[in-house]
Motif scaffolding. Structure first.
Motif, mmCIF file in Angstrom:
data_model
loop_
_atom_site.group_PDB
_atom_site.id
_atom_site.type_symbol
_atom_site.label_atom_id
_atom_site.label_comp_id
_atom_site.label_asym_id
_atom_site.label_seq_id
_atom_site.Cartn_x
_atom_site.Cartn_y
_atom_site.Cartn_z
ATOM 1 N N MET A 40 0.875 -1.182 0.000
ATOM 2 C CA MET A 40 0.000 0.000 0.000
ATOM 3 C C MET A 40 0.910 1.229 0.000
ATOM 4 O O MET A 40 1.471 1.606 1.041
ATOM 5 C CB MET A 40 -0.929 -0.004 1.218
ATOM 6 C CG MET A 40 -1.870 1.180 1.253
ATOM 7 S SD MET A 40 -3.401 0.884 2.178
ATOM 8 C CE MET A 40 -2.785 0.767 3.846
ATOM 9 N N SER A 58 6.175 3.601 2.221
ATOM 10 C CA SER A 58 4.856 3.024 1.935
ATOM 11 C C SER A 58 4.052 2.993 3.230
ATOM 12 O O SER A 58 4.614 3.033 4.328
ATOM 13 C CB SER A 58 5.003 1.598 1.406
ATOM 14 O OG SER A 58 5.788 1.572 0.236
ATOM 15 N N LEU A 59 2.743 2.892 3.089
ATOM 16 C CA LEU A 59 1.912 2.671 4.280
ATOM 17 C C LEU A 59 2.100 1.234 4.766
ATOM 18 O O LEU A 59 2.187 0.980 5.967
ATOM 19 C CB LEU A 59 0.445 2.963 3.967
ATOM 20 C CG LEU A 59 0.115 4.460 3.855
ATOM 21 C CD1 LEU A 59 -1.173 4.683 3.089
ATOM 22 C CD2 LEU A 59 0.012 5.079 5.238
ATOM 23 N N ILE A 60 2.123 0.312 3.818
ATOM 24 C CA ILE A 60 2.468 -1.096 4.115
ATOM 25 C C ILE A 60 3.295 -1.602 2.941
ATOM 26 O O ILE A 60 2.928 -1.353 1.780
ATOM 27 C CB ILE A 60 1.207 -1.985 4.255
ATOM 28 C CG1 ILE A 60 0.308 -1.525 5.408
ATOM 29 C CG2 ILE A 60 1.596 -3.450 4.446
ATOM 30 C CD1 ILE A 60 -0.994 -2.322 5.557
ATOM 31 N N PHE A 61 4.385 -2.269 3.229
ATOM 32 C CA PHE A 61 5.115 -2.948 2.144
ATOM 33 C C PHE A 61 5.667 -4.269 2.667
ATOM 34 O O PHE A 61 6.484 -4.285 3.592
ATOM 35 C CB PHE A 61 6.274 -2.095 1.613
ATOM 36 C CG PHE A 61 7.011 -2.785 0.500
ATOM 37 C CD1 PHE A 61 6.566 -2.696 -0.811
ATOM 38 C CD2 PHE A 61 8.122 -3.585 0.762
ATOM 39 C CE1 PHE A 61 7.230 -3.363 -1.836
ATOM 40 C CE2 PHE A 61 8.781 -4.256 -0.257
ATOM 41 C CZ PHE A 61 8.338 -4.136 -1.559
ATOM 42 N N TYR A 62 5.224 -5.352 2.082
ATOM 43 C CA TYR A 62 5.745 -6.668 2.455
ATOM 44 C C TYR A 62 6.059 -7.471 1.214
ATOM 45 O O TYR A 62 5.277 -7.489 0.255
ATOM 46 C CB TYR A 62 4.712 -7.463 3.277
ATOM 47 C CG TYR A 62 4.405 -6.859 4.627
ATOM 48 C CD1 TYR A 62 5.430 -6.535 5.523
ATOM 49 C CD2 TYR A 62 3.095 -6.636 5.013
ATOM 50 C CE1 TYR A 62 5.136 -5.994 6.762
ATOM 51 C CE2 TYR A 62 2.791 -6.094 6.257
ATOM 52 C CZ TYR A 62 3.821 -5.776 7.122
ATOM 53 O OH TYR A 62 3.532 -5.242 8.345
#
Lengths: 165, 447
Positions: A40, A58-62
């Motif tokens: 995200m 990023s808000l979420i980075f996996y």
């Protein structure tokens, strides 16, 4: 078959959303490949999102499902006050467009609207934006190799977890 | 008529070993309105980094208290801070977060200003039949009363009657140096701003940044994941800097860290972190020791949560974060957050820093939501009336000493007070510094 119709893709996305709405995380995780991307991006300024997750936030980075498993473990742990009273969630997904990306990969673009009712505070929040899924066929089943969540309203009221987008 | 008395709000009696804060400071909207005027619009406030407007004519917008502002570099490279409002009808001149412009044209009636804030055109001025009095007025953008920079950190004040910025920051400049000196090229913000709100008073965030006491209570779900990751050594997850340190572990022995407080409301809590590959700075560990000496280098690796009163927090713990607190109402706060990083670090170090950041600091991560939910629960609990005094500022009072200690001496820093602690002391007395500075800025309106 190595390609998906838009109707099939819409059903696939609806099934993923249903797992999240039900907070049924095991079948949700099972939709992802072990080396999946879950991303995200943040917003760089008023109009552009961050594009390079190694140089921008990023808000979420996996990269790797293991990270999503950790998120689920935290939610279920009983030791996170933000997850103690679980919000009620309903996803709506539409405007599903597929594109064959070759090599057994289908790219699916869609729009999402998630309504999240925070039971703890008795407030409802809406999150909306676009999804970009890359689906791959693994042993005859479609799996998510990549999911990009482009969140349009990114000023987060208190908290936002993986089930809320 | 002064509606509030200081002694009813802050019970500061060092001779009796008492420091207490009234719940009203968190919930009272009338008090909040006074705070906006006198704390945020009456003294130095952090407004941004010089690198946010690096090139000629670059600008960014922000708020100074409730007042919209523009920080812009002119064609010669001088940075200025203006009120972001056209003198004509008060319309906000710039709507974007940031940009580059030699000229600003007001969207309402086309009054035009250059990048130094000077009025360059009033549309159809000659035909406008203005009376002579109009020419006597200044039509430029209003500049803020005070604007200053310390090593790229920009501060402004709407009140001219304030100490110099140098005096305001005082000894905390050495803590800012620890951040800036990690690279010969200074620091920058990683692209991507994350903003969130929480439904509680701004002072909850002010305190939480330096609240070592909450870590193992509020974040056990995160700590368990760190423990498990450390055990399993899986490649897909990011290595944790906090997991590599023991300053927060209840069984850690000896001095693990402490707190320091400074004049004008600034505070630091810190913990010993080893010089290890769990921090992205490790690639420069040798070089930093050669340039700055081992003691200062080691301090660069220590966990540090620095608050520059009233709105800047520089958190160097799980990664490196710059937070700006923007109060919206007594029970509503906006947080603007960035990853702050040394310029010129390797691509691997930068990526590592960003990954460590997201998991811990984001409102979409695994730690901050547990903090902000606690702030909101505190805001609900602040409604308690019969016992006005909170009990959250007493811990460590018995250990607090005037001046510094061996650790502050290492970098030649002289705090006003300090506490040296083991893992379980978790000083809360440092917050006294916030409320004393708060009382100073509010002095004119408190009896």
């Amino acid at each position: 078959m190595t390609s998906l119709t838009s109707a099939d893709a819409a059903t696939f996305l609806a099934r993923e959303a249903l797992h999240l709405d039900r907070l049924d995380f095991d079948p949700w995780l099972a939709l992802y490949t072990p080396d999946c991307l879950f991303w995200m991006p943040a917003w760089r300024d008023d109009g552009t999102q961050t594009e390079d997750p190694d140089r921008e936030l990023s808000l979420i980075f996996y990269r790797g499902r293991r990270n999503l498993e950790d998120r689920v473990q935290r939610i279920r742990s009983g030791f996170s006050v933000a997850s103690a009273v679980m919000p009620r969630v309903a996803h709506m997904i539409g405007n599903v467009v597929t594109q064959d990306a070759g090599e057994g990969t289908v790219r699916v673009d869609s729009s999402f609207l998630t309504n999240v009712h925070d039971v703890r505070t008795n407030k409802s929040h809406a999150y909306f934006g676009r999804y970009e899924h890359e689906l791959v066929l693994v042993d005859g089943e479609w799996k998510i190799a990549s999911k990009i969540i482009r969140l349009m309203n990114d000023v987060v009221p208190t908290m936002l977890d993986v089930y809320g987008v | 008529m002064k509606p509030f008395a200081l002694r009813d709000l802050v019970d500061d009696r060092p001779q009796d070993g008492v420091f207490r804060v009234n719940r009203a400071l968190f919930r009272d909207q009338a008090l909040f309105d006074l705070e906006m005027k006198h704390v945020f619009e009456g003294g130095w406030v952090f407004v941004g980094l010089a690198t946010q407007a690096e090139n000629p004519h670059d600008y960014f917008t922000n708020f100074l208290g409730r007042v919209p502002i523009i920080i812009q570099r002119d064609g010669e490279g001088t940075l200025r801070c203006f009120v972001n409002a056209c003198p004509h009808k008060g319309v906000r001149l710039l709507q974007k977060l940031c940009g580059n412009a030699r000229r600003h044209v007001c969207p309402y009636h086309s009054w035009t200003f250059d990048s130094a804030g000077a009025n360059k055109n009033i549309k159809w001025q000659k035909a406008g039949r203005y009376a002579p009095g109009f020419d006597e007025e200044n039509h430029d953008l209003a500049t803020v009363a005070k604007f200053g920079e310390y090593r790229g950190f920009l501060f402004a004040s709407l009140n001219a009657d304030v100490p110099s910025l140098e005096e305001h920051l005082g000894e905390t400049r050495k803590l800012i140096d620890l951040i800036v000196d990690k690279s010969p090229d200074g620091v920058e913000l990683v692209p991507g701003r994350v903003v969130f709100t929480y439904a509680a008073n701004w002072k909850m965030q002010l305190e939480n940044c330096s609240d070592q006491y909450h870590f193992t209570s509020t974040h056990p779900s995160y700590i368990r994941i760190l423990d498990q990751r450390a055990k399993e050594q899986v490649n897909e997850v990011v290595q944790s800097s906090i997991g590599a340190a023991d300053f927060w572990q209840e069984d850690a022995s000896g001095v693990t860290g402490g707190t320091m407080s400074f004049d004008h409301g600034h505070v630091l809590n810190w913990g010993i972190m080893p010089v290890s590959s769990a921090l992205p700075e490790f690639e420069r560990a040798e070089q930093l020791a050669q340039l700055h000496g081992v003691a200062k280098r080691n301090w660069m690796f220590n966990m540090r949560n620095l608050t520059i009163f009233p709105n800047l927090q520089l958190a160097e713990n799980a990664s490196s974060q710059m937070r700006v607190i923007r109060p919206i109402a007594a029970g509503m706060t906006e947080m603007q957050t960035w990853c702050i990083a040394p310029r010129g670090e390797s691509a691997q170090a930068r990526s590592f820093r960003i990954r460590q950041y997201e998991d811990f600091f984001n409102p979409t991560g695994m730690a901050t939501p547990d903090d902000t939910v606690c702030y909101e629960e505190a805001q609900i609990g602040m409604a308690e009336q019969d016992r006005p005094w909170l009990q959250g500022h007493a811990r460590g009072l018995g250990a607090s000493i005037e001046g510094g200690n061996d650790w502050s001496d290492m970098i030649g820093m002289k705090p006003a007070r300090s506490v040296l602690s083991d893992a379980q002391l978790c000083d809360e007395s440092l917050f006294g510094s916030y409320y004393r500075a708060w009382a100073q800025r509010m002095a004119g309106v408190l009896s």
